[in-house]
Design a protein around this motif. Structure first.
Motif, PDB file in Angstrom:
ATOM      1  N   ILE A  19       0.816  -1.210   0.000  1.00 15.99           N
ATOM      2  CA  ILE A  19       0.000   0.000   0.000  1.00 15.99           C
ATOM      3  C   ILE A  19       0.850   1.261   0.000  1.00 15.99           C
ATOM      4  N   ILE A  20       1.941   1.256   0.765  1.00 13.35           N
ATOM      5  CA  ILE A  20       2.786   2.448   0.847  1.00 13.35           C
ATOM      6  C   ILE A  20       3.395   2.785  -0.511  1.00 13.35           C
ATOM      7  N   SER A  21       3.924   1.779  -1.206  1.00  9.36           N
ATOM      8  CA  SER A  21       4.532   2.051  -2.518  1.00  9.36           C
ATOM      9  C   SER A  21       3.481   2.506  -3.525  1.00  9.36           C
ATOM     10  N   ILE A  22       2.278   1.954  -3.442  1.00  8.38           N
ATOM     11  CA  ILE A  22       1.196   2.380  -4.337  1.00  8.38           C
ATOM     12  C   ILE A  22       0.834   3.840  -4.068  1.00  8.38           C
ATOM     13  N   ALA A  23       0.782   4.207  -2.802  1.00  8.21           N
ATOM     14  CA  ALA A  23       0.478   5.594  -2.452  1.00  8.21           C
ATOM     15  C   ALA A  23       1.542   6.547  -2.992  1.00  8.21           C
ATOM     16  N   LYS A  24       2.802   6.159  -2.881  1.00 11.14           N
ATOM     17  CA  LYS A  24       3.896   7.004  -3.384  1.00 11.14           C
ATOM     18  C   LYS A  24       3.813   7.176  -4.892  1.00 11.14           C
ATOM     19  N   SER A  56      -1.347   6.399   9.287  1.00 14.22           N
ATOM     20  CA  SER A  56      -0.188   6.766  10.113  1.00 14.22           C
ATOM     21  C   SER A  56       1.104   6.491   9.363  1.00 14.22           C
ATOM     22  N   ALA A  57       1.164   5.330   8.703  1.00 16.07           N
ATOM     23  CA  ALA A  57       2.347   4.987   7.910  1.00 16.07           C
ATOM     24  C   ALA A  57       2.505   5.935   6.727  1.00 16.07           C
ATOM     25  N   LEU A  58       1.401   6.242   6.062  1.00 16.30           N
ATOM     26  CA  LEU A  58       1.461   7.129   4.895  1.00 16.30           C
ATOM     27  C   LEU A  58       1.819   8.560   5.278  1.00 16.30           C
ATOM     28  N   SER A  59       1.491   8.949   6.507  1.00 20.79           N
ATOM     29  CA  SER A  59       1.772  10.326   6.929  1.00 20.79           C
ATOM     30  C   SER A  59       3.265  10.616   6.973  1.00 20.79           C
ATOM     31  N   VAL A  60       4.087   9.581   7.171  1.00 21.33           N
ATOM     32  CA  VAL A  60       5.533   9.781   7.217  1.00 21.33           C
ATOM     33  C   VAL A  60       6.244   9.238   5.974  1.00 21.33           C
ATOM     34  N   SER A  61       5.507   8.585   5.088  1.00 22.69           N
ATOM     35  CA  SER A  61       6.127   8.055   3.867  1.00 22.69           C
ATOM     36  C   SER A  61       5.716   8.844   2.624  1.00 22.69           C
ATOM     37  N   THR A  62       4.796   9.799   2.793  1.00 24.88           N
ATOM     38  CA  THR A  62       4.454  10.747   1.728  1.00 24.88           C
ATOM     39  C   THR A  62       4.785  12.146   2.235  1.00 24.88           C
ATOM     40  N   SER A  63       4.820  13.104   1.328  1.00 20.92           N
ATOM     41  CA  SER A  63       5.237  14.445   1.753  1.00 20.92           C
ATOM     42  C   SER A  63       4.273  15.556   1.352  1.00 20.92           C
ATOM     43  N   ARG A  64       3.497  15.348   0.335  1.00 24.32           N
ATOM     44  CA  ARG A  64       2.676  16.434  -0.204  1.00 24.32           C
ATOM     45  C   ARG A  64       1.179  16.123  -0.207  1.00 24.32           C
ATOM     46  N   VAL A  65       0.833  14.912  -0.547  1.00 24.12           N
ATOM     47  CA  VAL A  65      -0.543  14.552  -0.851  1.00 24.12           C
ATOM     48  C   VAL A  65      -1.428  14.592   0.393  1.00 24.12           C
ATOM     49  N   ILE A  66      -2.688  15.012   0.217  1.00 28.21           N
ATOM     50  CA  ILE A  66      -3.680  14.976   1.284  1.00 28.21           C
ATOM     51  C   ILE A  66      -4.034  13.525   1.569  1.00 28.21           C
ATOM     52  N   LEU A  67      -4.238  13.183   2.839  1.00 29.91           N
ATOM     53  CA  LEU A  67      -4.594  11.826   3.243  1.00 29.91           C
ATOM     54  C   LEU A  67      -6.021  11.818   3.770  1.00 29.91           C
ATOM     55  N   GLY A  68      -6.878  10.989   3.166  1.00 32.71           N
ATOM     56  CA  GLY A  68      -8.285  10.994   3.533  1.00 32.71           C
ATOM     57  C   GLY A  68      -8.822   9.630   3.935  1.00 32.71           C
ATOM     58  N   ILE A  69      -9.841   9.646   4.773  1.00 35.38           N
ATOM     59  CA  ILE A  69     -10.574   8.445   5.176  1.00 35.38           C
ATOM     60  C   ILE A  69     -11.942   8.502   4.511  1.00 35.38           C
ATOM     61  N   CYS A  70     -12.306   7.461   3.774  1.00 36.88           N
ATOM     62  CA  CYS A  70     -13.533   7.484   2.968  1.00 36.88           C
ATOM     63  C   CYS A  70     -14.298   6.165   3.102  1.00 36.88           C
ATOM     64  N   VAL A  71     -15.176   6.033   4.079  1.00 38.41           N
ATOM     65  CA  VAL A  71     -15.432   6.880   5.224  1.00 38.41           C
ATOM     66  C   VAL A  71     -15.536   6.004   6.467  1.00 38.41           C
TER      67      VAL A  71
END
Length: 347
Positions: A19-24, A56-71
């Motif tokens: 998931i982390i690499s896909i998000a990046k 939580s993991a994405l918050s420190v492995s990404t730098s710019r993108v907004i992170l959302g919960i849906c829903v």
């Protein structure tokens, strides 16, 4: 007016570590936001991780993108616990979090004995408590569902509060969205239906004395892009009941479909039950043209035209489920053609 494009993470279809690499990849492609569904169980089946842990993991492995919960929902966690976790993720991401919340789905609650009573009133109270706690002030509260005495949190969001988007699809929840939410995330709708429901959201905005630009108007949609339209149709058919999970919306859009007797709404369906069989039966009756109308699908040119129709209907933020047929190619199309076109046109 700026137009934003978000992408849904492929949960529950991939291994957690991927998931982390896909998000990046999607962040680097230029998407404005990345979203994760919040489930204990999922329809369709698959690996279903905890969303708050993922973000939580994405918050420190990404730098710019907004992170959302849906829903998410107001039933599984106490609002104080949720507010603390969200404030922590918001701090880790330097203020990039959006919290999406709805009335709750049976698949996440009923198997675990979690009550779903008074869902809309509980949702409103849940949001009120979280926002009070995010202010960092001590307060007491006597509500219908929660009682707090001299309560406060020792962590706050980066800004005054974390944006809260409501996943609303019914008149009462649409009006509540207009009254209290920072954003609106309905399930898949046609542009015409979106415009119709947005008017109800605006009624709530007017009743609350708010301004129209105080709310981000988003939508959750499937997208499938190929120059071979047969390939598009074949791919969308695999997701029929998810592309249009509400038969009522399908009928409202003018389509005649066979609804199995006793079919429950998606949010009432339980996995591994007769409900799921009937849901799949309903999906088999959805016509191909409806799949196109309720999604952003077709050739690149057709998708751009469809996005423009949604923008005219009031959409400002697209939250997309990329179903390919070539996932990487669709990412590249959005990155190099679609996103730049709309950033330039609506900057």
């Amino acid at each position: 007016m700026s137009i934003r494009f978000g992408i849904m993470l492929p949960i529950p279809t991939v291994e957690v570590r991927k998931i982390i690499s896909i998000a990046k990849v999607n962040e680097n492609a230029g998407f404005d936001s990345i979203w994760a569904p919040d489930h204990l169980l999922f329809i369709p089946e698959g690996i279903t991780p905890n969303t708050l842990s993922i973000l939580s993991a994405l918050s420190v492995s990404t730098s710019r993108v907004i992170l959302g919960i849906c829903v998410s929902d107001p039933h599984r966690l106490h609002p104080a616990v949720t507010a603390q976790i969200l404030a922590t993720i918001d701090q880790l991401s330097n203020g990039r979090l959006i919290f999406g919340i709805g009335i709750g789905e049976a698949m996440n609650l009923t198997p675990f004995g979690i009550s779903r009573d008074k869902r809309l009133a509980k949702l409103s109270e849940f949001i009120y408590i979280m926002r009070k706690l995010w202010k960092g002030e001590k307060f007491s509260y006597e509500g219908k569902y929660w009682k707090l005495k001299d309560a406060f949190l020792q962590i706050r969001p980066v800004k005054d509060r974390i944006p809260i988007y409501i996943g609303a699809n019914k008149p009462k929840s649409l009006r509540l969205t207009g009254k209290i939410a920072d954003g609106w995330i309905p399930g898949p709708l046609t542009p015409r239906l979106y415009e119709k429901y947005l008017k109800i959201v605006y009624e709530g905005i007017k009743d609350a004395g708010r301004k129209l630009d105080e709310i981000d108007t988003a939508i959750y949609l499937y997208t499938c892009i190929s120059e071979d339209l047969d390939e598009v149709y074949n791919r969308l058919r695999q997701f029929r009941p998810l592309v249009i999970s509400s038969p009522e919306k399908l009928i409202e859009a003018g389509y005649k479909v066979e609804i199995p007797e006793g079919l429950k709404p998606y949010y009432e369906i339980l996995p591994y039950s007769e409900d799921l069989i009937k849901f799949k039966q309903y999906g088999n009756s959805i016509p191909d043209e409806a799949l196109i109308e309720f999604s952003i699908s077709g050739t690149v040119e057709q998708c751009i035209k469809k996005i423009e129709e949604y923008i005219k209907a009031g959409v400002k933020h697209f939250i997309l489920v990329n179903v390919g047929p070539n996932i990487k190619q669709v990412i590249e199309i959005y990155s190099k053609q679609i996103i730049p076109y709309f950033k330039e046109t609506y900057r």
